[in-house]
Design a protein around this motif. Sequence first.
Motif, PDB file in Angstrom:
ATOM      1  N   PHE A 103       8.471  38.878  18.005  1.00 53.56           N
ATOM      2  CA  PHE A 103       9.481  39.393  18.857  1.00 53.56           C
ATOM      3  C   PHE A 103       8.761  40.946  18.756  1.00 53.56           C
ATOM      4  O   PHE A 103       8.989  41.652  17.915  1.00 53.56           O
ATOM      5  CB  PHE A 103      10.797  39.432  18.281  1.00 53.56           C
ATOM      6  CG  PHE A 103      11.621  37.955  18.707  1.00 53.56           C
ATOM      7  CD1 PHE A 103      12.462  38.079  19.734  1.00 53.56           C
ATOM      8  CD2 PHE A 103      11.653  37.149  17.840  1.00 53.56           C
ATOM      9  CE1 PHE A 103      13.038  36.992  20.145  1.00 53.56           C
ATOM     10  CE2 PHE A 103      12.396  36.041  17.840  1.00 53.56           C
ATOM     11  CZ  PHE A 103      13.019  35.772  19.512  1.00 53.56           C
ATOM     12  N   ILE A 112      18.665  42.395  23.334  1.00 47.59           N
ATOM     13  CA  ILE A 112      18.649  40.844  23.297  1.00 47.59           C
ATOM     14  C   ILE A 112      20.086  40.595  22.873  1.00 47.59           C
ATOM     15  O   ILE A 112      20.858  41.236  22.096  1.00 47.59           O
ATOM     16  CB  ILE A 112      17.669  40.408  22.069  1.00 47.59           C
ATOM     17  CG1 ILE A 112      16.371  40.698  22.367  1.00 47.59           C
ATOM     18  CG2 ILE A 112      18.294  38.982  21.810  1.00 47.59           C
ATOM     19  CD1 ILE A 112      15.259  39.883  21.567  1.00 47.59           C
ATOM     20  N   HIS A 115      23.775  36.308  20.128  1.00 45.18           N
ATOM     21  CA  HIS A 115      23.766  34.686  20.604  1.00 45.18           C
ATOM     22  C   HIS A 115      23.466  34.041  19.214  1.00 45.18           C
ATOM     23  O   HIS A 115      23.393  34.549  18.105  1.00 45.18           O
ATOM     24  CB  HIS A 115      22.543  34.652  21.227  1.00 45.18           C
ATOM     25  CG  HIS A 115      21.097  34.726  20.540  1.00 45.18           C
ATOM     26  ND1 HIS A 115      20.701  36.122  20.561  1.00 45.18           N
ATOM     27  CD2 HIS A 115      20.089  34.124  20.246  1.00 45.18           C
ATOM     28  CE1 HIS A 115      19.659  36.208  19.791  1.00 45.18           C
ATOM     29  NE2 HIS A 115      19.147  34.646  19.520  1.00 45.18           N
ATOM     30  N   ASP A 117      21.293  30.875  17.729  1.00 46.32           N
ATOM     31  CA  ASP A 117      20.049  30.149  18.181  1.00 46.32           C
ATOM     32  C   ASP A 117      20.277  28.626  18.491  1.00 46.32           C
ATOM     33  O   ASP A 117      19.699  28.305  19.505  1.00 46.32           O
ATOM     34  CB  ASP A 117      18.958  30.364  16.991  1.00 46.32           C
ATOM     35  CG  ASP A 117      18.566  31.712  16.787  1.00 46.32           C
ATOM     36  OD1 ASP A 117      18.478  32.507  17.959  1.00 46.32           O
ATOM     37  OD2 ASP A 117      18.327  31.914  15.812  1.00 46.32           O
ATOM     38  N   TRP A 132      13.096  36.234   9.396  1.00 44.05           N
ATOM     39  CA  TRP A 132      12.533  36.898  10.402  1.00 44.05           C
ATOM     40  C   TRP A 132      11.980  38.055   9.688  1.00 44.05           C
ATOM     41  O   TRP A 132      12.555  38.800   8.758  1.00 44.05           O
ATOM     42  CB  TRP A 132      13.832  37.599  11.143  1.00 44.05           C
ATOM     43  CG  TRP A 132      13.530  38.551  12.445  1.00 44.05           C
ATOM     44  CD1 TRP A 132      13.599  37.971  13.669  1.00 44.05           C
ATOM     45  CD2 TRP A 132      13.116  39.831  12.525  1.00 44.05           C
ATOM     46  NE1 TRP A 132      12.963  38.944  14.525  1.00 44.05           N
ATOM     47  CE2 TRP A 132      12.871  40.197  13.925  1.00 44.05           C
ATOM     48  CE3 TRP A 132      12.731  40.858  11.660  1.00 44.05           C
ATOM     49  CZ2 TRP A 132      12.552  41.188  14.339  1.00 44.05           C
ATOM     50  CZ3 TRP A 132      12.332  41.916  12.190  1.00 44.05           C
ATOM     51  CH2 TRP A 132      12.199  42.226  13.330  1.00 44.05           C
ATOM     52  N   VAL A 145      17.379  43.754  13.946  1.00 43.80           N
ATOM     53  CA  VAL A 145      18.303  42.728  14.184  1.00 43.80           C
ATOM     54  C   VAL A 145      19.545  43.185  13.588  1.00 43.80           C
ATOM     55  O   VAL A 145      19.655  43.652  12.418  1.00 43.80           O
ATOM     56  CB  VAL A 145      17.728  41.633  13.849  1.00 43.80           C
ATOM     57  CG1 VAL A 145      18.801  40.228  14.108  1.00 43.80           C
ATOM     58  CG2 VAL A 145      16.390  41.057  14.501  1.00 43.80           C
ATOM     59  N   PHE A 195      18.545  33.580   8.186  1.00 44.87           N
ATOM     60  CA  PHE A 195      19.661  33.485   8.525  1.00 44.87           C
ATOM     61  C   PHE A 195      19.660  32.029   9.256  1.00 44.87           C
ATOM     62  O   PHE A 195      18.733  31.136   9.346  1.00 44.87           O
ATOM     63  CB  PHE A 195      19.893  34.381   9.791  1.00 44.87           C
ATOM     64  CG  PHE A 195      19.052  34.413  10.869  1.00 44.87           C
ATOM     65  CD1 PHE A 195      18.048  35.093  10.741  1.00 44.87           C
ATOM     66  CD2 PHE A 195      19.457  33.850  12.054  1.00 44.87           C
ATOM     67  CE1 PHE A 195      17.039  35.116  11.901  1.00 44.87           C
ATOM     68  CE2 PHE A 195      18.683  34.001  13.436  1.00 44.87           C
ATOM     69  CZ  PHE A 195      17.338  34.726  12.926  1.00 44.87           C
ATOM     70  N   HIS A 201      23.601  36.978  16.095  1.00 41.45           N
ATOM     71  CA  HIS A 201      22.939  38.089  15.932  1.00 41.45           C
ATOM     72  C   HIS A 201      22.584  38.612  17.564  1.00 41.45           C
ATOM     73  O   HIS A 201      22.343  38.017  18.466  1.00 41.45           O
ATOM     74  CB  HIS A 201      21.531  37.757  15.139  1.00 41.45           C
ATOM     75  CG  HIS A 201      20.773  36.551  15.591  1.00 41.45           C
ATOM     76  ND1 HIS A 201      21.283  35.442  15.751  1.00 41.45           N
ATOM     77  CD2 HIS A 201      19.715  36.544  16.276  1.00 41.45           C
ATOM     78  CE1 HIS A 201      20.200  34.707  16.238  1.00 41.45           C
ATOM     79  NE2 HIS A 201      19.365  35.436  16.641  1.00 41.45           N
ATOM     80  N   SER A 203      19.830  42.284  19.111  1.00 43.79           N
ATOM     81  CA  SER A 203      19.418  43.746  18.839  1.00 43.79           C
ATOM     82  C   SER A 203      19.475  44.588  20.068  1.00 43.79           C
ATOM     83  O   SER A 203      19.649  43.952  21.349  1.00 43.79           O
ATOM     84  CB  SER A 203      17.802  43.461  18.482  1.00 43.79           C
ATOM     85  OG  SER A 203      16.944  42.867  19.636  1.00 43.79           O
ATOM     86  N   ARG A 212       8.708  48.026  17.581  1.00 44.87           N
ATOM     87  CA  ARG A 212       9.321  47.081  16.811  1.00 44.87           C
ATOM     88  C   ARG A 212       8.796  45.762  17.033  1.00 44.87           C
ATOM     89  O   ARG A 212       9.278  45.106  18.101  1.00 44.87           O
ATOM     90  CB  ARG A 212      10.733  47.235  16.891  1.00 44.87           C
ATOM     91  CG  ARG A 212      11.549  46.707  15.822  1.00 44.87           C
ATOM     92  CD  ARG A 212      12.688  45.620  16.045  1.00 44.87           C
ATOM     93  NE  ARG A 212      12.055  44.346  16.773  1.00 44.87           N
ATOM     94  CZ  ARG A 212      12.937  43.647  17.376  1.00 44.87           C
ATOM     95  NH1 ARG A 212      14.219  43.732  17.124  1.00 44.87           N
ATOM     96  NH2 ARG A 212      12.260  42.410  17.810  1.00 44.87           N
ATOM     97  N   ALA A 216       9.538  35.525  13.785  1.00 44.04           N
ATOM     98  CA  ALA A 216      10.623  34.583  13.420  1.00 44.04           C
ATOM     99  C   ALA A 216       9.940  33.369  13.226  1.00 44.04           C
ATOM    100  O   ALA A 216       9.311  32.830  14.041  1.00 44.04           O
ATOM    101  CB  ALA A 216      11.692  34.505  14.621  1.00 44.04           C
ATOM    102  N   ARG A 218      10.713  29.474  12.066  1.00 48.98           N
ATOM    103  CA  ARG A 218      11.767  28.673  12.291  1.00 48.98           C
ATOM    104  C   ARG A 218      11.437  27.502  11.552  1.00 48.98           C
ATOM    105  O   ARG A 218      10.470  26.488  11.929  1.00 48.98           O
ATOM    106  CB  ARG A 218      12.159  28.105  13.951  1.00 48.98           C
ATOM    107  CG  ARG A 218      11.835  29.598  14.847  1.00 48.98           C
ATOM    108  CD  ARG A 218      13.106  30.371  14.910  1.00 48.98           C
ATOM    109  NE  ARG A 218      12.980  31.151  15.989  1.00 48.98           N
ATOM    110  CZ  ARG A 218      13.850  32.052  16.014  1.00 48.98           C
ATOM    111  NH1 ARG A 218      14.704  32.360  15.236  1.00 48.98           N
ATOM    112  NH2 ARG A 218      13.681  32.637  17.166  1.00 48.98           N
TER     113      ARG A 218
HETATM  114  O1  LIG Z   1      14.024  40.196  17.156  1.00 54.17           O
HETATM  115  C1  LIG Z   1      15.308  40.352  18.148  1.00 54.17           C
HETATM  116  O2  LIG Z   1      15.591  41.310  18.404  1.00 54.17           O
HETATM  117  C2  LIG Z   1      15.849  39.165  18.099  1.00 54.17           C
HETATM  118  C3  LIG Z   1      15.452  38.007  17.257  1.00 54.17           C
HETATM  119  C4  LIG Z   1      16.185  36.698  17.600  1.00 54.17           C
HETATM  120  O3  LIG Z   1      16.967  36.564  18.433  1.00 54.17           O
HETATM  121  C5  LIG Z   1      15.782  35.692  16.514  1.00 54.17           C
HETATM  122  O4  LIG Z   1      14.922  35.629  15.698  1.00 54.17           O
HETATM  123  O5  LIG Z   1      16.382  34.494  16.892  1.00 54.17           O
END
Ligand SMILES: O=C(O)CCC(=O)C(=O)O
Length: 257
Positions: A103, A112, A115, A117, A132, A145, A195, A201, A203, A212, A216, A218
Amino acid sequence: MTTAAATHELTREEIQRFENEGYLGPYTAFSPEEMEAMRPEIDRILQEPHRTCLKFNGKPVEGHQGRHLDRRLVWELCSHPAIVERMAGIKGPDLVLWRSNFFVKQPGDKAIPWHQDRAYWPIKPEINITAWMAIDDVTVENSCVQIIPGSHKLPLEHVPTDKEINTFDKGANVQGVDLSKRVHMVLKPGQFFLFDETTLHHSEPNRSNKRRCGLAVRVTVPKVKVNHAELYHGHKCVLLRGEDRYGLNEMAQPPLE
Ligand SMILES: O=C(O)CCC(=O)C(=O)O
């Protein structure tokens, strides 16, 4: 004897906290100096097209998606024992890396939206834990975030967003959510937080003059079926830890270089 796994093992109290609050951290995988040394190569990778066959709607997949499949360095970031052993403390010994994305928010980039995920992902059942990780110094000013502790217990409806001010098409309906409980995940380069797939979450816009960037990571478990076709052509999972006794997903080996 101290092993890598033992060093990163979560305490009972931390596991309980994750269950109650839907997040944990920050923790450290790399020192700021180590991340500084890796950053030029990460920046190069972000500029290059994916080296494997990943395409979506006939176009190459953007350079920030799934790079653990084609670049060893990104695989090493995703598979650091500081991340993997902590995830195992929460999700069990068998772990599957099914997705990663960088990101990158440049100065002036949009917000962002709030939301969860799980509202976006083609996985069944919706089990995921995300790490993250900060590639850059991540501060309030450059749009760290923010998360709402405890929000993982309540899946929210997701509705269309105002694309003028947001990067995602849809976001959570946060009416009734106490957003003053937000926690700012300020991180040094090489630090990360964990998380849940339902933790709320977002941003804010990047109001600083500094980039920045975060990665992430997953991760799910082998009993989860990933709909590869909905992600991109050639998408595969990688076994991150333990064994896959289900064989539900297409699997790849980590890249060698
Ligand atoms: O990096 C961000 O600002 C948001 C990250 C995000 O939404 C996520 O990792 O699911």
